[in-house]
Design an enzyme around this catalytic site. Structure first.
Site, PDB file in Angstrom:
ATOM      1  N   LYS A  54     -87.383  -4.662  34.921  1.00 26.66           N
ATOM      2  CA  LYS A  54     -88.237  -3.629  35.519  1.00 26.66           C
ATOM      3  C   LYS A  54     -89.018  -2.894  34.450  1.00 26.66           C
ATOM      4  O   LYS A  54     -88.452  -2.316  33.520  1.00 26.66           O
ATOM      5  CB  LYS A  54     -87.419  -2.633  36.333  1.00 26.66           C
ATOM      6  CG  LYS A  54     -88.305  -1.648  37.110  1.00 26.66           C
ATOM      7  CD  LYS A  54     -87.484  -0.719  37.981  1.00 26.66           C
ATOM      8  CE  LYS A  54     -87.056   0.532  37.260  1.00 26.66           C
ATOM      9  NZ  LYS A  54     -88.178   1.476  36.994  1.00 26.66           N
ATOM     10  N   ASP A  81     -93.018  -1.303  38.157  1.00 25.42           N
ATOM     11  CA  ASP A  81     -92.721  -0.104  38.936  1.00 25.42           C
ATOM     12  C   ASP A  81     -93.698   1.011  38.566  1.00 25.42           C
ATOM     13  O   ASP A  81     -93.347   1.941  37.844  1.00 25.42           O
ATOM     14  CB  ASP A  81     -91.274   0.322  38.684  1.00 25.42           C
ATOM     15  CG  ASP A  81     -90.853   1.496  39.554  1.00 25.42           C
ATOM     16  OD1 ASP A  81     -91.495   1.715  40.599  1.00 25.42           O
ATOM     17  OD2 ASP A  81     -89.885   2.177  39.184  1.00 25.42           O
ATOM     18  N   LYS A  83     -95.532   2.611  41.097  1.00 24.43           N
ATOM     19  CA  LYS A  83     -95.646   3.485  42.274  1.00 24.43           C
ATOM     20  C   LYS A  83     -97.114   3.828  42.540  1.00 24.43           C
ATOM     21  O   LYS A  83     -97.514   5.006  42.556  1.00 24.43           O
ATOM     22  CB  LYS A  83     -94.797   4.738  42.109  1.00 24.43           C
ATOM     23  CG  LYS A  83     -93.304   4.436  41.938  1.00 24.43           C
ATOM     24  CD  LYS A  83     -92.507   5.717  41.794  1.00 24.43           C
ATOM     25  CE  LYS A  83     -91.009   5.424  41.635  1.00 24.43           C
ATOM     26  NZ  LYS A  83     -90.676   4.731  40.379  1.00 24.43           N
ATOM     27  N   HIS A  85    -100.585   4.782  43.943  1.00 24.52           N
ATOM     28  CA  HIS A  85    -100.993   5.716  45.003  1.00 24.52           C
ATOM     29  C   HIS A  85    -102.420   6.171  44.714  1.00 24.52           C
ATOM     30  O   HIS A  85    -102.664   6.989  43.831  1.00 24.52           O
ATOM     31  CB  HIS A  85    -100.052   6.913  45.059  1.00 24.52           C
ATOM     32  CG  HIS A  85    -100.368   7.848  46.189  1.00 24.52           C
ATOM     33  ND1 HIS A  85    -100.265   9.213  46.074  1.00 24.52           N
ATOM     34  CD2 HIS A  85    -100.798   7.610  47.451  1.00 24.52           C
ATOM     35  CE1 HIS A  85    -100.609   9.788  47.220  1.00 24.52           C
ATOM     36  NE2 HIS A  85    -100.934   8.830  48.070  1.00 24.52           N
ATOM     37  N   ASP A  86    -103.367   5.628  45.470  1.00 28.13           N
ATOM     38  CA  ASP A  86    -104.781   5.947  45.267  1.00 28.13           C
ATOM     39  C   ASP A  86    -105.517   5.495  46.515  1.00 28.13           C
ATOM     40  O   ASP A  86    -104.887   5.121  47.512  1.00 28.13           O
ATOM     41  CB  ASP A  86    -105.307   5.239  44.009  1.00 28.13           C
ATOM     42  CG  ASP A  86    -106.426   6.020  43.319  1.00 28.13           C
ATOM     43  OD1 ASP A  86    -107.367   6.436  44.041  1.00 28.13           O
ATOM     44  OD2 ASP A  86    -106.371   6.204  42.095  1.00 28.13           O
ATOM     45  N   THR A  90    -108.880   0.939  45.226  1.00 35.02           N
ATOM     46  CA  THR A  90    -108.328   0.987  43.870  1.00 35.02           C
ATOM     47  C   THR A  90    -106.954   0.339  43.807  1.00 35.02           C
ATOM     48  O   THR A  90    -106.656  -0.439  42.883  1.00 35.02           O
ATOM     49  CB  THR A  90    -108.247   2.450  43.397  1.00 35.02           C
ATOM     50  OG1 THR A  90    -109.571   2.995  43.343  1.00 35.02           O
ATOM     51  CG2 THR A  90    -107.612   2.544  42.016  1.00 35.02           C
ATOM     52  N   THR A 145     -85.140   8.745  44.724  1.00 31.96           N
ATOM     53  CA  THR A 145     -83.712   9.045  44.660  1.00 31.96           C
ATOM     54  C   THR A 145     -83.446  10.409  44.020  1.00 31.96           C
ATOM     55  O   THR A 145     -82.331  10.915  44.098  1.00 31.96           O
ATOM     56  CB  THR A 145     -82.948   7.960  43.881  1.00 31.96           C
ATOM     57  OG1 THR A 145     -83.591   7.743  42.621  1.00 31.96           O
ATOM     58  CG2 THR A 145     -82.904   6.665  44.668  1.00 31.96           C
ATOM     59  N   GLY A 224     -80.166   1.005  35.156  1.00 29.28           N
ATOM     60  CA  GLY A 224     -80.748   1.504  33.919  1.00 29.28           C
ATOM     61  C   GLY A 224     -79.718   2.057  32.972  1.00 29.28           C
ATOM     62  O   GLY A 224     -78.959   1.320  32.346  1.00 29.28           O
ATOM     63  N   ARG A 225     -79.641   3.392  32.889  1.00 24.38           N
ATOM     64  CA  ARG A 225     -78.868   4.049  31.832  1.00 24.38           C
ATOM     65  C   ARG A 225     -77.387   3.725  31.847  1.00 24.38           C
ATOM     66  O   ARG A 225     -76.733   3.773  30.806  1.00 24.38           O
ATOM     67  CB  ARG A 225     -79.087   5.568  31.927  1.00 24.38           C
ATOM     68  CG  ARG A 225     -80.473   5.976  31.430  1.00 24.38           C
ATOM     69  CD  ARG A 225     -80.819   7.417  31.762  1.00 24.38           C
ATOM     70  NE  ARG A 225     -81.215   7.569  33.151  1.00 24.38           N
ATOM     71  CZ  ARG A 225     -81.790   8.681  33.638  1.00 24.38           C
ATOM     72  NH1 ARG A 225     -82.023   9.710  32.839  1.00 24.38           N
ATOM     73  NH2 ARG A 225     -82.132   8.744  34.914  1.00 24.38           N
TER      74      ARG A 225
END
Length: 247
Positions: A54, A81, A83, A85-86, A90, A145, A224-225
């Site tokens: 990712k 990833d 996200k 938004h436009d 676009t 989240t 991830g972490r």
């Protein structure tokens, strides 16, 4: 930023002590770093347990679209990833570029609306088709989240929007999986915020244990972490994979 990467030991190589392919295909490794060499090194180290890499805003801002090809050469499916938004035009054009570059998954915000999501989904597929690549999956982000205060009706509304737009999947918290399975059973369910028992949840207000999320129906678990910042990354990765396998 660094322009070269470490050469992999062997393209697509896997560790014999790693996870089975069906488990690796369900695990996405979060590469939250700002350097291509560091990302490549981490991806190669974790390859025995993860099949999807990712790329989020940090790495994409540092490297740009050039990050996709090296990860694909390692054998990963690449999850971009951003996200998006436009306005629909676009988002459609940006998604077309990402599809042509080989992104397997691309996120866009569901609250952007049906027309925007549809433009993103169509652009992503058109870009991949023009490049002769497998059809990718557009992912509608429902509720972050980190957002613990979203109204109850929002999830259903955003799921309906994503389905009307033709998106292939949704990103949701593990606690939302039952509703997603009920309302959108054919959509790929992607769950971020995955943790091992006892790990810090950080800013993921709605995190989930790996076995819990897998058992509840998460099809792609974003990790991830809990692995990348572990004292023993390989042991943590193996524990995550075992959690999926046991579920």
């Amino acid at each position: 930023m660094t322009e070269t990467t470490d050469a992999p030991d062997a393209p697509g190589a896997t560790d014999p002590a790693g996870a089975p392919e069906e488990v690796r295909d369900r695990l996405a490794l979060v590469l939250d770093v700002d350097d291509l060499v560091a990302a490549h090194r981490l991806a190669r180290e974790m390859q025995p347990w993860f099949g999807v890499a990712k790329v989020g805003l940090e790495l994409y801002s540092a490297v740009g679209p050039d990050v996709i090809a090296p990860l694909r050469e390692l054998g990963y499916e690449v999850f971009v990833d951003l996200k998006l938004h436009d306005i629909p035009t676009t988002v459609g054009r940006a998604s077309r570029v990402l599809g042509a570059l080989g992104a397997s998954y691309v996120t866009m915000h569901a609250f952007g609306g049906r027309d925007m999501l549809r433009a993103g989904d169509e652009g992503l597929k058109e870009g991949a088709a023009a490049a002769g690549l497998p059809e990718p999956t557009s992912l509608a982000v429902t509720i972050l989240t980190s957002d613990s205060g979203a109204p109850e009706h929002i999830l259903g509304k955003r799921l309906a929007t994503a389905m009307e737009a033709g998106c292939g999947g949704v990103v949701c918290a593990a606690s939302d999986l039952e509703e997603v399975r009920t309302l959108a059973p054919r959509m790929t369910r992607v769950v971020p915020g995955i943790r091992l028992p006892g790990d810090d949840v950080h800013d993921q207000a709605r995190s989930a244990g790996v076995a819990e999320a897998a058992a509840e129906g998460a099809q792609l678990l974003v990790v991830g972490r809990t692995v990348t910042q572990a004292a023993d990354r390989k042991a943590a990765a193996a524990a995550v994979a075992e959690g999926v396998a046991s579920a």
